[in-house]
Design a protein around this motif. Structure first.
Motif, PDB file in Angstrom:
ATOM      1  N   ARG B  85       0.824  -1.123  -0.020  1.00 20.04           N
ATOM      2  CA  ARG B  85       0.058   0.147   0.141  1.00 20.04           C
ATOM      3  C   ARG B  85       0.909   1.354   0.137  1.00 20.04           C
ATOM      4  O   ARG B  85       0.371   2.247   0.309  1.00 20.04           O
ATOM      5  CB  ARG B  85      -1.076   0.017   1.007  1.00 20.04           C
ATOM      6  CG  ARG B  85      -1.902  -1.102   1.355  1.00 20.04           C
ATOM      7  CD  ARG B  85      -3.146  -1.305   0.134  1.00 20.04           C
ATOM      8  NE  ARG B  85      -4.157  -0.050   0.573  1.00 20.04           N
ATOM      9  CZ  ARG B  85      -4.495   0.647  -0.539  1.00 20.04           C
ATOM     10  NH1 ARG B  85      -4.416   0.676  -1.570  1.00 20.04           N
ATOM     11  NH2 ARG B  85      -5.406   1.840   0.335  1.00 20.04           N
ATOM     12  N   GLY B  86       2.186   1.171   0.167  1.00 16.05           N
ATOM     13  CA  GLY B  86       3.062   2.266  -0.030  1.00 16.05           C
ATOM     14  C   GLY B  86       3.051   3.029   1.354  1.00 16.05           C
ATOM     15  O   GLY B  86       3.391   4.190   1.139  1.00 16.05           O
ATOM     16  N   LEU B  87       2.510   2.496   2.381  1.00 18.63           N
ATOM     17  CA  LEU B  87       2.688   3.031   3.842  1.00 18.63           C
ATOM     18  C   LEU B  87       4.125   2.892   4.042  1.00 18.63           C
ATOM     19  O   LEU B  87       4.757   1.888   4.295  1.00 18.63           O
ATOM     20  CB  LEU B  87       1.695   2.624   4.621  1.00 18.63           C
ATOM     21  CG  LEU B  87       1.762   2.840   6.276  1.00 18.63           C
ATOM     22  CD1 LEU B  87       1.139   4.399   5.781  1.00 18.63           C
ATOM     23  CD2 LEU B  87       0.908   2.026   6.989  1.00 18.63           C
ATOM     24  N   ASP B  88       4.811   4.101   4.435  1.00 17.81           N
ATOM     25  CA  ASP B  88       6.041   4.251   4.924  1.00 17.81           C
ATOM     26  C   ASP B  88       5.975   3.842   6.520  1.00 17.81           C
ATOM     27  O   ASP B  88       5.844   4.931   7.311  1.00 17.81           O
ATOM     28  CB  ASP B  88       6.662   5.624   4.661  1.00 17.81           C
ATOM     29  CG  ASP B  88       8.261   5.268   4.809  1.00 17.81           C
ATOM     30  OD1 ASP B  88       8.831   4.584   5.659  1.00 17.81           O
ATOM     31  OD2 ASP B  88       8.964   6.283   4.170  1.00 17.81           O
ATOM     32  N   LEU B  89       6.143   2.741   7.032  1.00 20.88           N
ATOM     33  CA  LEU B  89       5.838   2.428   8.381  1.00 20.88           C
ATOM     34  C   LEU B  89       6.990   3.104   9.226  1.00 20.88           C
ATOM     35  O   LEU B  89       6.707   3.425  10.323  1.00 20.88           O
ATOM     36  CB  LEU B  89       5.688   0.844   8.569  1.00 20.88           C
ATOM     37  CG  LEU B  89       4.497   0.186   8.472  1.00 20.88           C
ATOM     38  CD1 LEU B  89       4.401  -0.506   7.067  1.00 20.88           C
ATOM     39  CD2 LEU B  89       4.324  -1.075   9.274  1.00 20.88           C
ATOM     40  N   ALA B  90       8.317   2.895   8.531  1.00 23.18           N
ATOM     41  CA  ALA B  90       9.308   3.484   9.406  1.00 23.18           C
ATOM     42  C   ALA B  90       8.890   4.931   9.903  1.00 23.18           C
ATOM     43  O   ALA B  90       9.308   5.488  11.015  1.00 23.18           O
ATOM     44  CB  ALA B  90      10.605   3.506   8.569  1.00 23.18           C
TER      45      ALA B  90
END
Lengths: 208, 135
Positions: B85-90
């Motif tokens: 989903r392209g979520l940048d968890l970092a």
């Protein structure tokens, strides 16, 4: 050929041997590494917060030093410095609003727009020198030596700073082969080493 | 009837604050678990990264505060490059850490770092630790 280079704290102290051996090897390959003057801390870790620009100042100042010394490219040996400097460079190149804020804040410096190119030593070996030249100039081939290539995070992630394919890098494998040794298949090649967690999370450290 | 659980209304204040700091929208996560599967530190976490995102979506702030997960994240970005989903968890983890650090609550106390560690560790590791874990 002369290339400007950014050392960072660790290459001047605990990893002095890395700096010494790299400068000597590069000289043997015909490249004179010239340390940029008046460099400062790279910031160590790239700031991941959108609202935190103060931590971009240190790496951007280093890039300004490179630009001032009229060098188009800066070579970095330390992989943490490489990641921080390259990401700060991309921020200055691609984000007009933040670029303006940072340039205005550092009014004592010349304006910086991401003109410099940040490269890692491995990229210089691959792209500027080439594996063939390295093989040809080899004095003592590392015969019968099996080596496990280890990449870690900061040379490969995020994608926009990666020096090779993110999930299946081969650049170190190629260098090992060029040196006459045998790269072995190493399942932990791109896994995290734990980095700064060794300071604050001793429990987790054991398993990295 | 279609029930929209993942609406801005259902989302808690913490998720909004995270979005302000990180520009990342946790509502985009559909809970596939790719992040937890690839996380090199997940084995040591009390809650895997996917569950932190779920708690954010549901606004269960206390459960996140009780967890050590955000402090174990090394920002290695494995999850960020793999998230479909392209979520940048970092960036989400960084925002959660900053919400605590900006109240001057340090995770690492420099005075407590042992002399042996100071003598042995590369300088950049110490600087990184202070950057990540102190205000």
């Amino acid at each position: 050929m002369e290339l400007s280079y950014y050392p960072g704290c660790t290459l001047k102290t605990r990893a002095k041997n890395f700096e010494d051996s790299t400068i000597a090897s590069m000289a043997a390959l015909g490249i004179n590494l010239k340390e940029i003057s008046r460099w400062n801390c790279c910031g160590a870790v790239y700031s991941l917060a959108d609202d935190d620009l103060i931590h971009q100042l240190a790496p951007v100042r280093d890039l300004i030093r490179v630009k001032e010394q009229e060098q188009g490219k800066v070579v970095v040996l330390c992989s943490l410095c490489f990641n921080t400097l390259k990401r700060a460079n991309l921020l200055m190149r691609n984000d007009a609003e933040k670029r303006k804020t940072l340039n205005t804040f550092m009014d004592e410096e010349i304006d910086y727009n991401g003109e410099v190119e940040v490269v890692h030593l491995l990229e210089v070996l691959r792209d500027d020198i080439g594996w063939k030249t390295i093989s040809d100039k080899l004095k003592v081939p590392l015969k019968n030596l099996k080596l496990a290539p280890y990449y870690g995070c900061t040379l490969l992630r995020p994608r926009e700073v990666a020096i090779d394919q993110v999930e299946r890098p081969t650049i170190l494998h190629q260098l090992i082969q060029a040196l006459g040794a045998e790269p072995i298949d190493f399942p932990f090649a791109t896994k995290c080493c734990g980095s700064f967690q060794v300071v604050g999370n001793q429990a987790a450290e054991r398993s990295y | 009837m279609r029930v929209g659980v993942l609406s801005e209304k259902a989302c808690g204040d913490l998720a909004k604050k995270v979005k302000e700091i990180s520009k990342e929208d946790v509502l985009s996560c559909y809970q596939c678990g790719m992040c937890s599967a690839g996380c090199p530190v997940a084995f040591a976490m009390d809650l895997p990264p996917r569950q932190i995102i779920r708690l954010l979506q549901l606004g269960l702030e206390e459960d996140i505060a009780k967890s050590k997960t955000i402090w174990l994240c090394t920002s290695c970005l494995t999850c960020s490059v793999r998230c479909p989903r392209g979520l940048d968890l970092a960036k989400v983890m960084e925002a959660l850490r900053l919400i605590s650090l900006r109240k001057n609550i340090d995770y690492v106390r420099p005075a407590e770092i042992s002399r042996d560690a100071l003598a042995e560790l590369p300088q950049i590791v110490l600087v990184s630790s202070l950057r990540k874990h102190t205000a």
